[in-house]
Design a protein around this motif. Sequence first.
Motif, short mmCIF file in Angstrom:
data_model
loop_
_atom_site.label_atom_id
_atom_site.label_comp_id
_atom_site.label_asym_id
_atom_site.label_seq_id
_atom_site.Cartn_x
_atom_site.Cartn_y
_atom_site.Cartn_z
N ILE A 182 0.89 -1.23 0.02
CA ILE A 182 -0.04 -0.11 -0.05
C ILE A 182 0.95 1.21 0.10
O ILE A 182 1.59 1.55 0.98
CB ILE A 182 -0.95 -0.07 1.40
CG1 ILE A 182 -1.59 -1.30 1.52
CG2 ILE A 182 -1.85 1.34 1.05
CD1 ILE A 182 -2.76 -1.36 0.20
N TRP B 282 -6.61 5.97 1.48
CA TRP B 282 -7.38 5.30 0.77
C TRP B 282 -8.56 5.94 -0.08
O TRP B 282 -8.64 5.51 -1.22
CB TRP B 282 -7.93 4.21 1.51
CG TRP B 282 -9.27 4.43 2.37
CD1 TRP B 282 -9.33 5.12 3.47
CD2 TRP B 282 -10.74 4.35 1.85
NE1 TRP B 282 -10.68 5.57 3.83
CE2 TRP B 282 -11.53 4.80 2.80
CE3 TRP B 282 -11.32 3.62 0.84
CZ2 TRP B 282 -12.71 4.99 2.85
CZ3 TRP B 282 -12.69 3.64 0.80
CH2 TRP B 282 -13.60 4.27 1.88
N SER C 178 -7.61 7.38 -3.86
CA SER C 178 -7.57 6.64 -5.32
C SER C 178 -8.98 6.87 -5.85
O SER C 178 -9.17 6.41 -6.96
CB SER C 178 -7.51 5.13 -4.89
OG SER C 178 -6.21 4.90 -4.32
N THR D 38 -2.00 3.13 -7.30
CA THR D 38 -2.95 2.15 -6.90
C THR D 38 -3.24 1.30 -7.99
O THR D 38 -3.51 0.13 -7.62
CB THR D 38 -4.32 2.70 -6.57
OG1 THR D 38 -4.03 3.86 -5.53
CG2 THR D 38 -5.33 1.92 -6.05
N MET E 135 -4.58 -3.34 5.31
CA MET E 135 -4.91 -2.02 5.14
C MET E 135 -4.88 -1.11 6.08
O MET E 135 -4.50 0.07 6.50
CB MET E 135 -5.90 -1.61 4.05
CG MET E 135 -5.63 -2.14 2.76
SD MET E 135 -7.13 -2.05 1.54
CE MET E 135 -7.30 -0.49 1.64
N VAL F 157 -6.62 3.74 6.41
CA VAL F 157 -7.79 3.53 6.30
C VAL F 157 -8.67 4.59 7.22
O VAL F 157 -8.98 4.09 8.43
CB VAL F 157 -8.37 2.20 6.53
CG1 VAL F 157 -9.90 2.06 6.23
CG2 VAL F 157 -7.54 1.13 5.54
#
Length: 440
Positions: free
Chosen positions: A208, A246, A249, A384, A418, A429
């Motif tokens: 990630i 997150w 993206s 990503t 994540m 996250v």
Amino acid sequence: MKEWLQELQQVKEQQSDFTLFPMKLGSVSVYVGGFRSLVDMPQTLFQLQEMASACPEGMAGLSLRLGGERIPTLPEAFLALAKGKLLIVPEDGGEGMAVPPVSRKIYRGVEESANESVVLGPLDAFNESLDVNIGILRSRMNSRFLQHESFSVGSVQVHEISLFYLEGRVHRSLLRKVRDQLTQIRDQEFGCLQEFFILMGGRSWSLIPTALTTELPAQAVYYLKQGRVVLLLSGLPFALVLPKLWTDSFFLATDREFPYLVLIFMRILRILAFFLAIALPGLYVALISVNPDLLRVQLALSVAESRLGVPYPAMVEMLFVLLIVELILEASLRLPKSIGPAITMVGGIIVGQALVEARLVSNLLIIVVAASTIANFVVISVQTSFTLRLLKYFLLLFAGIYGIFGIFAGLFVLGFYMSQVSFYGIPFVSLWKKEEASDG
């Protein structure tokens, strides 16, 4: 001849593009040195002569007239030369000064982004010149609250790094940690962005990415307003935004140019594409080989008919086609832009049709792989999209062993992984909250 001139003479003997010669600026006799590959010497000397024509006596007056920067040590003088400055040393070989010359145009101009498309919004993109990138960002963010700090990292190859943030909105804890880390690594070496990110505290084996790269100044301004920090590195045509979450993206700054309902639709579509990209191949294998009983009878018969004559299990069939798609994607990145899209499109169609006609794969599998590949590139971030290409194999493995249950288990493991990723204490996250700017 003093130490400075002796050292500069040695540089002249070792470096073919280095020039050092005596001249008179106003009433002051000096030696002028610089790299011809970086400095437009005729234009620079003409400009210096014009500016120094009415110069007061001495180096102090000359420095004031030319806007020179005092250089106290030889290592700093060599660093200034490497950065493209012109070095002026008095005839007696004493302490010199660096002046900004007329630089050679060794960077491309401001062009459109090569990797991030814009439908509505500014089209200009960063390039490899740090000064140009700073100017673009300042022109986009006309605010007295925009703060800029400079850092140098590296002892052999020195990288100039500019830190930008918006005073009053920046996450203070994040800013303090980024600033401290840049100070701590000033003697460390890095050769690429990944190595720099590891020096900044990133994990080398993390799937990630917790730092966002963008070529679009408008996107960088959007994150500055949110309270994040933006780094510009010399020689890199993009900005580094810290941290990446997150949601980045799926959310694009220029989305706000569209009506609100359209904006919501596009973002929901990107989130849906994220899950389709990683889950579709696994879902096909799970329904074909592990849980066919979940399909309706008509659909099961249609799928069975499409796979009639295919000699391999669904898992092998899927891996075979995914490997071909990966090869085509890699080839499209290496081919010249003028012929790359045409070659890869024709290659994909011909190879896909040939595989179906040879009964090596089913029609349905080609549709599933095509949908998954398209969904892969619907998400905004280039980083990503590369990560998704790997994650789908992870879910494919779980689906091949445990079926539908394996897909849900894989998604749970992925979500758990994540949730463990963070950058300077900010979870990957999480939703960015502007009120966190008051965090001290």
